[in-house]
Structures are given as structure tokens and as C-alpha cells.
Design an enzyme around this catalytic site. Structure first.
Site, PDB file in Angstrom:
ATOM      1  N   LEU A   8       0.867  -1.180   0.000  1.00 20.67           N
ATOM      2  CA  LEU A   8       0.000   0.000   0.000  1.00 20.67           C
ATOM      3  C   LEU A   8       0.898   1.222   0.000  1.00 20.67           C
ATOM      4  O   LEU A   8       1.791   1.352   0.844  1.00 20.67           O
ATOM      5  CB  LEU A   8      -0.915   0.000   1.232  1.00 20.67           C
ATOM      6  CG  LEU A   8      -1.985   1.096   1.294  1.00 20.67           C
ATOM      7  CD1 LEU A   8      -3.180   0.621   2.120  1.00 20.67           C
ATOM      8  CD2 LEU A   8      -1.453   2.406   1.881  1.00 20.67           C
ATOM      9  N   GLY A  15       4.102  12.647  -8.690  1.00 17.09           N
ATOM     10  CA  GLY A  15       5.422  12.638  -8.107  1.00 17.09           C
ATOM     11  C   GLY A  15       5.987  11.273  -7.754  1.00 17.09           C
ATOM     12  O   GLY A  15       5.791  10.284  -8.465  1.00 17.09           O
ATOM     13  N   TYR A 154       8.038  22.304   7.858  1.00 19.99           N
ATOM     14  CA  TYR A 154       8.241  21.096   7.058  1.00 19.99           C
ATOM     15  C   TYR A 154       9.383  20.261   7.616  1.00 19.99           C
ATOM     16  O   TYR A 154       9.256  19.041   7.810  1.00 19.99           O
ATOM     17  CB  TYR A 154       8.513  21.486   5.605  1.00 19.99           C
ATOM     18  CG  TYR A 154       8.784  20.313   4.687  1.00 19.99           C
ATOM     19  CD1 TYR A 154       7.743  19.491   4.260  1.00 19.99           C
ATOM     20  CD2 TYR A 154      10.072  20.027   4.250  1.00 19.99           C
ATOM     21  CE1 TYR A 154       7.987  18.416   3.414  1.00 19.99           C
ATOM     22  CE2 TYR A 154      10.325  18.964   3.407  1.00 19.99           C
ATOM     23  CZ  TYR A 154       9.272  18.157   2.988  1.00 19.99           C
ATOM     24  OH  TYR A 154       9.520  17.097   2.163  1.00 19.99           O
TER      25      TYR A 154
END
Length: 281
Positions: A8, A15, A154
């Protein structure tokens, strides 16, 4: 790799996730390619058709910030395939800005998708991966090893992912589950384009940070002009899926190895893993 093995992969609409889904299918895996909006699956399905692997790719909805969505997807996977052999945590979202000019809600949103989404998907998949003696492969970033200007939120999330996975790895190994992180550098994909940056507006609003932001954006645009392709960055993911004993930490290019090497002398993670695995044995 036997075709009955199932992986999965999250975030496969574009991308690295799209490339990994197609490359894993070509390597013989049954791929459950998930995305938040399955209406965006056309590019993936077109690439799968061109590579003659459509029969090995199944598109499903999964939103990593929605626990019910994760649970429902995994329930379907087990019902339909009977097993899960690998989870590739790839879904993520970029966040550019400096903390004084960001809201805490923006920071929390970056952490939610980039860190807590990884934690939630991993937690839900682990019982199935224990049963199959499978593995968790997580796409982090060189930003998970080297903090970068105007990427506080981030990089904080990616550092958190790396710490989480490095801590989990020796524990997961005691129940037969392997853990690997993949660290790409600049990748020519829709990931950066999807941020939707209005650069003139950002610079106009940057105030005292404008000179630094302008220099950062110029450097970033140059680095992405020489970036890897998504398929080049995805190749180490498939290698980690197929390897008998992949390293804990894998960079996707020589540039990424050199960059991460500025902060990590232990490039493949083996020294830390040798130490911490001894704590649980």
C-alpha cells in the site's frame, strides 16, 4: 518478487508516489495506490497503462489525516488481498515560510499531514505487517536530516518522522517488521508546484525577511532545475521493497548522500540500529 505480495502506497496521484506505484507493479508487486482524491488518478492510470501494469495497480481512497479513512482502506485491502506485505508512507505536503510570519494553525497543518499522517498509517498497518513479516518504508527528505531556511514547519515534521522511525525500527524488528526511511533531495515533480507559491506576494509580505527569502528562493529554483526525476527517486523505494535486509536510511542520489552527510556521519543508520536493537534484545 511474487505477484501475490501486496504493498500500500500513500500519495500516489503524482510525483514520487505515482512513480513508486508503477515501478513496484513492474517489479511484480500488487500495488494498492492510495490518494486523498481518487478523481486525480488519471495520470497514474495512464502511466500504468503505458507500462502494461494496470492489472497490478488498484486505486483506493485514503486520507492520512483521517483515521476512519485509513481504517476503511486497510479493511478493504485485507478483505480483497488477504494480506499486506509493505506500507510505503509517501503522502506529504510542502510548507514554505518562516515562523514569525506563519500562524500556528499552518504549522499544525504541516505536522498533521507530514508527521501524524505517517504515524497513523503506520500504527494501523503494523498488525498486518506483523502477520506477513513485512516492512514499513517511509519517504522523508534530506530536510529530515538537515534543517533548511524557510522550511521550519516542514523540516520539523520530517525530523519528527525520522526520529519516530529510528526509534520504532529496533522494536518493530523484534516482531519481524523492517523499517526504512528514504531521503530524496530535489525531485522534479508536482510536489513543489502544488504549494501554489505566489512569489511576488511572498516577497512583498516578507518585511525584514525579504532579502533572505529572495536568496533562498533563487537557490531553490536553481536546485530544482537540476533535480532527479520522480522515477529516479522512486527506484530506491522498490529496491528497499525487494531487498532481503535493506538499510534503515537510504538517500536517493549522490547529492542527497553528500548533503545528509553534512549532519550524519552514520549514513546508513547501522551504528544507531546496532546500539538500540541491543536495548530490546
Amino acid at each position: 518478487m511474487p505477484s501475490e505480495k501486496t504493498v500500500l502506497i500513500t500519495g500516489t496521484s503524482s510525483g514520487i508516489g505515482l512513480a513508486a506505484a508503477v515501478a513496484a507493479a513492474r517489479a511484480g508487486w500488487t500495488v494498492v495506490a492510495t490518494m486523498r482524491d481518487t478523481g486525480k488518478a488519471q495520470t497514474l492510470l495512464k502511466e500504468a497503462a503505458e507500462q502494461a501494469v494496470t492489472d497490478r495497480i488498484q486505486v483506493k481512497r485514503l486520507d492520512v489525516v483521517d483515521a476512519d479513512s485509513i481504517a476503511a482502506c486497510l479493511e478493504e485491502v485485507i478483505a480483497e488481498h488477504g494480506r499486506l506485505d509493505a506500507l510505503v508512507n509517501n503522502a506529504g505536503a510542502a510548507q514554505v515560510g518562516t515562523i514569525e510570519q506563519m500562524s500556528l494553525d499552518e504549522v499544525r497543518a504541516a505536522m498533521e499531514v507530514n508527521f501524524f499522517g505517517v504515524v497513523a498509517a503506520t500504527r494501523a498497518a503494523l498488525p498486518h505487517l506483523r502477520a506477513s513479516q513485512g516492512r514499513v518504508i517511509t519517504v522523508t527528505s534530506v530536510g529530515g536530516a538537515v534543517g533548511q531556511p524557510f522550511n521550519e514547519a516542514y523540516c520539523a515534521a520530517k525530523f519528527a518522522v525520522e526520529g519516530f522511525m529510528q526509534s520504532l525500527a529496533p522494536v518493530a524488528a523484534t516482531v519481524g517488521v523492517g523499517v526504512t526511511v528514504i531521503e530524496p533531495g530535489a525531485v522534479a515533480s508536482e510536489f513543489v508546484a502544488n504549494i501554489g507559491l505566489d512569489i511576488p506576494a511572498m516577497l512583498a509580505a516578507a518585511g525584514p525577511y525579504a532579502p533572505a527569502l529572495q536568496a533562498y528562493l533563487a537557490r531553490t529554483q536553481q536546485s530544482f532545475g537540476n533535480a532527479q526525476t520522480s522515477f529516479e527517486a522512486a527506484a530506491p523505494i522498490v529496491e528497499a521493497l525487494n531487498a532481503d535486509a535493506p538499510a534503515f536510511r537510504v538517500q536517493t542520489s549522490e547529492w542527497a548522500r553528500e548533503f545528509v552527510g553534512t549532519t550524519l556521519a552514520d549514513l546508513d543508520g547501522s551504528a544507531v540500529q546496532t546500539l538500540t536493537r541491543a536495548w530490546v534484545r
